[in-house]
Write a protein that holds these residues in place. Structure first.
Motif, PDB file in Angstrom:
ATOM      1  N   GLY A 202      37.518  37.727  41.905  1.00 32.25           N
ATOM      2  CA  GLY A 202      38.614  38.114  41.021  1.00 32.25           C
ATOM      3  C   GLY A 202      38.451  39.512  40.458  1.00 32.25           C
ATOM      4  O   GLY A 202      37.379  40.120  40.546  1.00 32.25           O
ATOM      5  N   GLY A 203      39.536  40.010  39.906  1.00 36.31           N
ATOM      6  CA  GLY A 203      39.494  41.320  39.275  1.00 36.31           C
ATOM      7  C   GLY A 203      39.930  42.437  40.201  1.00 36.31           C
ATOM      8  O   GLY A 203      41.133  42.713  40.347  1.00 36.31           O
ATOM      9  N   SER A 204      39.010  43.075  40.865  1.00 40.30           N
ATOM     10  CA  SER A 204      39.310  44.218  41.722  1.00 40.30           C
ATOM     11  C   SER A 204      40.033  43.776  42.998  1.00 40.30           C
ATOM     12  O   SER A 204      39.970  42.616  43.398  1.00 40.30           O
ATOM     13  N   VAL A 205      40.683  44.734  43.631  1.00 37.80           N
ATOM     14  CA  VAL A 205      41.316  44.459  44.919  1.00 37.80           C
ATOM     15  C   VAL A 205      40.279  43.964  45.918  1.00 37.80           C
ATOM     16  O   VAL A 205      40.520  42.987  46.649  1.00 37.80           O
ATOM     17  N   GLU A 206      39.138  44.604  45.957  1.00 35.99           N
ATOM     18  CA  GLU A 206      38.077  44.189  46.883  1.00 35.99           C
ATOM     19  C   GLU A 206      37.693  42.731  46.677  1.00 35.99           C
ATOM     20  O   GLU A 206      37.449  41.999  47.644  1.00 35.99           O
ATOM     21  N   ASN A 207      37.648  42.294  45.433  1.00 37.05           N
ATOM     22  CA  ASN A 207      37.280  40.906  45.148  1.00 37.05           C
ATOM     23  C   ASN A 207      38.414  39.935  45.473  1.00 37.05           C
ATOM     24  O   ASN A 207      38.169  38.831  45.986  1.00 37.05           O
ATOM     25  N   ARG A 208      39.650  40.319  45.178  1.00 41.98           N
ATOM     26  CA  ARG A 208      40.770  39.400  45.389  1.00 41.98           C
ATOM     27  C   ARG A 208      41.079  39.176  46.865  1.00 41.98           C
ATOM     28  O   ARG A 208      41.633  38.138  47.230  1.00 41.98           O
ATOM     29  N   ILE A 209      40.747  40.122  47.724  1.00 42.08           N
ATOM     30  CA  ILE A 209      40.988  39.916  49.158  1.00 42.08           C
ATOM     31  C   ILE A 209      39.839  39.153  49.827  1.00 42.08           C
ATOM     32  O   ILE A 209      39.948  38.741  50.977  1.00 42.08           O
TER      33      ILE A 209
END
Length: 358
Positions: A202-209
Motif C-alpha cells: 500500500g501507499g506508493s504506486v510501486e507498492n500498490r501494483i
C-alpha cells in the motif's frame, strides 16, 4: 455497415502461444449459470461452443478460491469437480474449432456471505466497505465491511491464482486471463480508496501494483507466459473505485508487466486516448482492446491504426452466437435482452437465434 470498413479485423493474429484466425474476440461476461458448487454444466458448454467462431473466447469471471466468489452461481476452477466441469466447456469449444481462456476473477470486497457456500466475511486489501448493493437469495443487500488480508494471506491468494491457472490448463483451456479490472481484488490493491495499507502492498504506486505483478508472475511461471493474459480498466470507477494517479499508476504497472512477456494485455478503454497511446507504446506484446460503446468500424480502425491487435466485444457476442458470420456478411444483429443476463436457465443464454434460424 460496409464490410470493407472492417477488413483489419479479419487478418490472423497471435496472442502469445495462441494462434487466432482473426481479431474479433468475445469479452468475459458474468452469466450466473453454474451450479451452486461453482461447477460448469452442459448448458455452459453449449453456450460457449455456440460462440466458438470468435477469434478467442474469454470466459466469465471464475473464482480461483472459495474466498474469491462474490456473486451467485458463478463458476470456480479450484476443485476437481469444477475442473471436470470446465473440461466439458473446453472440449465443446475445441470441437467447434474455437479457442478459450478462463478468466480468473477474485472479487475481493465485492461480495456478500449469503452468496457463498462458506458464508465468510469478504476479504480485501483494507477493511473499507464498498458502497452499493449486492443481489443475494433474499434480495439486494448492502455489501458488508471486508476483512483485510494479512501479508501471509496475500501470499496464499497469489498461490491460489497459480493453482487455479494450473486447474484451467488441466481442464483443457488454451490459457487464462487474470482479472485486474472493474473494481475486483487486484484493482482494489491499485485503488486510492480501497487500499489503505501501510505495508509493502500500500501507499506508493510501486507498492500498490505489487499484488497484480505477483499474481501475473506466479501464473506465468505455472502455465507459461504465452498462455497468460491480464485485463485492466484504467480510470474505471466501477464498484466504488477511485484512482488519483491513473497515468502514473498504469504506466508503472504496464512497465512492470512487460518483461513477463505475457500473451496479451486486455484494456477496457474509457476514452483517455493519451493514456491508451502511452500504454500501447509500453506494451511489447498483443494488446486486446475493449472500446466500450464503440461500433465495430471504430474498433476495426483501432486495429488498422495499430492501437490494438485484437478487439473484444461483450453484449453483441452474448446475443449473437454467430456474430462473426453476421458481421462478415453484413446481416443485422440480435438485440441483447438485459433482463436475462443473470436470470438462470437457457432463456437469453443458449436460445438466441443464428441468422439462419431467424
Amino acid at each position: 455497415m460496409p464490410t470493407t470498413d472492417l477488413n483489419a479485423l479479419w487478418q490472423p493474429a497471435r496472442a502469445g502461444d495462441i494462434r487466432l484466425p482473426h481479431r474479433l474476440a468475445m469479452a468475459p461476461m458474468t452469466r450466473s449459470r453454474s451450479t451452486p458448487e461453482g461447477v460448469p454444466t452442459e448448458v455452459n458448454a453449449e453456450y460457449y461452443a455456440q460462440r466458438a467462431s470468435n477469434a478467442l473466447i474469454i470466459t466469465e469471471g471464475t473464482q480461483p478460491s472459495a474466498d474469491g466468489q462474490g456473486y451467485l452461481l458463478t463458476p470456480g476452477v479450484h476443485t476437481a469437480e469444477q475442473v471436470a466441469g470446465w473440461r466439458k466447456v473446453t472440449d465443446a469449444v475445441h470441437a467447434a474449432d474455437g479457442r478459450v481462456v478462463v478468466q480468473l476473477m477474485h472479487v475481493g470486497r465485492i461480495a456478500h456471505p449469503a452468496n457463498t457456500p462458506h458464508g465468510r466475511q469478504p476479504v480485501a486489501p483494507s477493511p473499507v466497505r464498498p458502497t452499493g448493493m449486492m443481489y443475494t437469495p433474499s434480495g439486494p443487500q448492502e455489501m458488508p465491511q471486508p476483512r483485510a488480508l494479512s501479508t501471509q494471506e496475500i501470499a496464499s491468494t497469489v498461490r491460489d491464482h497459480r493453482l487455479a491457472a494450473a486447474g484451467a490448463i488441466a481442464a483443457g483451456a488454451d490459457g487464462v486471463e487474470i482479472h485486474g479490472a472493474n473494481g475486483y481484488l487486484a484493482h482494489q490493491f491499485l485503488s486510492s480508496n480501497a487500499n489503505e495499507r501501510t505495508d509493502r502492498y500500500g501507499g506508493s504506486v510501486e507498492n500498490r501494483i505489487r499484488f497484480a505483478v505477483e499474481v501475473a508472475t506466479a501464473v506465468a511461471d505455472e502455465i507459461g507466459a504465452g498462455r497468460t493474459g491480464i485485463r485492466l480498466s484504467p480510470g474505471n470507477p466501477y464498484n466504488d473505485i477511485r484512482e488519483d494517479d491513473t497515468h502514473e499508476l498504469y504506466a508503472a504497472l504496464v512497465r512492470a508487466l512487460a518483461p513477463l512477456d505475457l500473451a496479451y494485455l486486455h484494456l477496457i478503454h474509457a476514452g483517455d486516448e493519451k493514456l491508451l497511446d502511452t500504454l500501447r507504446s509500453l506494451w511489447p506484446g498483443a494488446l486486446v482492446l475493449n472500446r466500450a460503446g464503440a461500433d465495430l468500424a471504430a474498433r476495426a480502425k483501432d486495429v488498422a491504426d495499430g492501437r490494438a491487435d485484437i478487439v473484444s466485444v461483450g453484449a453483441p457476442a452474448l446475443a449473437n452466437p454467430d456474430l462473426v458470420e453476421r458481421v462478415r456478411s453484413g446481416a443485422p444483429l440480435n438485440t441483447p435482452d438485459p433482463a436475462t443476463f443473470y436470470s438462470g436457465g437457457e432463456t437469453g443464454y443458449t436460445d438466441y437465434p443464428t441468422r439462419h434460424d431467424a
